[in-house]
Design an enzyme around this catalytic site. Sequence first.
Site, PDB file in Angstrom:
ATOM      1  N   GLU A 163      28.167 -27.170 -54.694  1.00  0.00           N
ATOM      2  CA  GLU A 163      28.922 -26.162 -53.923  1.00  0.00           C
ATOM      3  C   GLU A 163      30.379 -25.996 -54.369  1.00  0.00           C
ATOM      4  OE1 GLU A 163      28.358 -27.203 -49.799  1.00  0.00           O
ATOM      5  OE2 GLU A 163      26.182 -26.985 -49.947  1.00  0.00           O
ATOM      6  N   ASN A 205      24.372 -27.509 -58.270  1.00  0.00           N
ATOM      7  CA  ASN A 205      23.601 -27.126 -57.081  1.00  0.00           C
ATOM      8  C   ASN A 205      24.466 -26.322 -56.111  1.00  0.00           C
ATOM      9  OD1 ASN A 205      21.039 -27.642 -55.590  1.00  0.00           O
ATOM     10  ND2 ASN A 205      22.339 -28.730 -54.124  1.00  0.00           N
ATOM     11  N   HIS A 241      18.798 -22.028 -48.478  1.00  0.00           N
ATOM     12  CA  HIS A 241      18.842 -22.093 -47.007  1.00  0.00           C
ATOM     13  C   HIS A 241      18.827 -20.659 -46.495  1.00  0.00           C
ATOM     14  CE1 HIS A 241      19.488 -26.390 -46.801  1.00  0.00           C
ATOM     15  NE2 HIS A 241      20.487 -26.298 -47.654  1.00  0.00           N
ATOM     16  N   GLU A 271      16.685 -26.950 -51.595  1.00  0.00           N
ATOM     17  CA  GLU A 271      16.915 -27.271 -50.179  1.00  0.00           C
ATOM     18  C   GLU A 271      16.291 -26.195 -49.285  1.00  0.00           C
ATOM     19  OE1 GLU A 271      21.047 -28.220 -49.364  1.00  0.00           O
ATOM     20  OE2 GLU A 271      21.313 -29.210 -51.302  1.00  0.00           O
ATOM     21  N   ASP A 273      14.808 -23.956 -46.644  1.00  0.00           N
ATOM     22  CA  ASP A 273      14.407 -23.869 -45.242  1.00  0.00           C
ATOM     23  C   ASP A 273      14.689 -22.446 -44.771  1.00  0.00           C
ATOM     24  OD1 ASP A 273      17.182 -23.930 -44.808  1.00  0.00           O
ATOM     25  OD2 ASP A 273      17.173 -25.860 -43.791  1.00  0.00           O
TER      26      ASP A 273
END
Length: 356
Positions: A163, A205, A241, A271, A273
């Site tokens: 990030e 990432n 996400h 990741e 979701d």
Amino acid sequence: MMKVAAAATSLSLVAAAPYTPPTYTTPSNLTHPGLDILAKRAGLLYFGTAIDNVVLNNTAYVSIAHNVSEFGQATPSNGQKWMYIEPQQNVFNYSMADAIMKPAKEAGQMRRCHTFAWHSQLPDWVNNGNWTKETLTAVLENHIKNEAQYFKDDCYAWDVVNEAFEDDGSLRNSIWLQVMGPEYIELAFKWARQYTGNGTRLYYNDYGIERVNNKSLAVAEMAKDFIARDIPIDGVGLQAHFTVGRAPTYDEVSAALTLFDDLKLETALTELDVRILLPDSPEKQELQAEVYTNATKACVDVAECVGVTVWDFWDPVSWVPESFPGYGNACLLDDDLQRKPAYYAIEKMLDEVAKK
Ligand SMILES: *[C@@H]1O[C@H](CO)[C@@H](O)[C@H](O)[C@H]1NC(C)=O
Ligand SMILES: *[C@@H]1O[C@H](CO)[C@@H](O)[C@H](O)[C@H]1NC(C)=O
Ligand SMILES: *[C@@H]1O[C@H](CO)[C@@H](O)[C@H](O)[C@H]1NC(C)=O
Ligand SMILES: *[C@@H]1O[C@H](CO)[C@@H](O)[C@H](O)[C@H]1NC(C)=O
Ligand SMILES: *[C@@H]1O[C@H](CO)[C@@H](O)[C@H](O)[C@H]1NC(C)=O
Ligand SMILES: *[C@@H]1O[C@H](CO)[C@@H](O)[C@H](O)[C@H]1NC(C)=O
Ligand SMILES: *[C@@H]1O[C@H](CO)[C@@H](O)[C@H](O)[C@H]1NC(C)=O
Ligand SMILES: *[C@@H]1O[C@H](CO)[C@@H](O)[C@H](O)[C@H]1NC(C)=O
């Protein structure tokens, strides 16, 4: 099933292939061999999950989390974050990380390790230190060196830097940028290569890079520059996400993955979701299933995308309700550990790909 490479058009919105997601109103007829088994048959390296320490006392959760048929890959959700690994300067504590990594290794799950340089979940001694460029540089190298050597040969991949960009494509104004300047990113990658050994895949990432936008283009530019200058980088992790109602489509995720494919970099959805604005409904769960399937299918179809990791598989341990008040039910299994439409949809899609 061999993967079909996406059309290689640089830095533009190009779909990998026409794709109309099917709808799934009922559980499939499959005997549920497990998502990782199906993902491998569909050409991926793994289907994985993040695993959190807070529920390791729940045996039902743990047995699914480390079931290698279901999840062939594990990521510690929190156990390898700086505040737990090095809570005081040069005092390293690997107990939380080991609680996930050791059973994952015993179960034969690949491990994605997460993460070395990040602005968040830092201990106070890092946030509040009176650093100079020289002293903070030594702190970051020492952290990466210790952790990389401790987990040497244990990690398929490391999220080396997490990030580092803002949504507009500028570098995030973190303590690392403020004190060390932009070169903290390449230094982290160099140290990661030096101390992890040569077999570990080194990833950048981030979230919000699952479409072609200013942020993903900035990450691609950085990666291109690193490749040109021999800074070691092997892959880009797209966190994924997502939110029902404004998630990227199959075409959008495919196009974002293709940005990095064009640079011959490995990619992964790291990741995944899909949160729902509560209250939940069958209609929202159908859309959620489609978002999950679209993203996973994009990874299956884009050549260098190796696998998909869900950011936990069980609604009660998801980070979503706490971080996004009003949202929830983002995972594949419900409160009772029962499969939701999204699980069946991914399962069916992977099975269909495998049969082609
Ligand atoms: C399940 O199997 C039945 C009978 O073989 C078939 O009619 C039905 O379409 C199948 N359902 C799905 C979701 O594949
Ligand atoms: C692991 O998961 C698969 C797929 O859901 C299931 O068939 C199998 O029984 C599970 N194994 C264990 C030991 O629970
Ligand atoms: C696990 O521990 C948490 C608190 O740490 C507790 O709330 C929960 O009830 C425990 N679960 C089980 C299954 O023992
Ligand atoms: C290491 O971390 C664990 C888990 O947070 C904690 O229980 C333990 O006390 C720590 N060990 C040391 C030596 O601080
Ligand atoms: C911070 O470090 C600088 C340079 O090393 C020093 O001059 C200054 O007194 C320090 N400030 C604090 C609050 O320790
Ligand atoms: C993307 O960057 C360009 C210039 O680099 C800027 O004009 C545009 O407003 C940015 N778009 C967004 C959505 O931030
Ligand atoms: C990685 O490979 C280089 C070149 O072959 C070698 O010099 C170096 O020692 C290796 N590093 C590790 C940690 O194995
Ligand atoms: C899934 O992707 C397809 C193809 O890009 C798109 O038409 C569809 O709207 C997407 N579904 C959702 C729920 O985003």
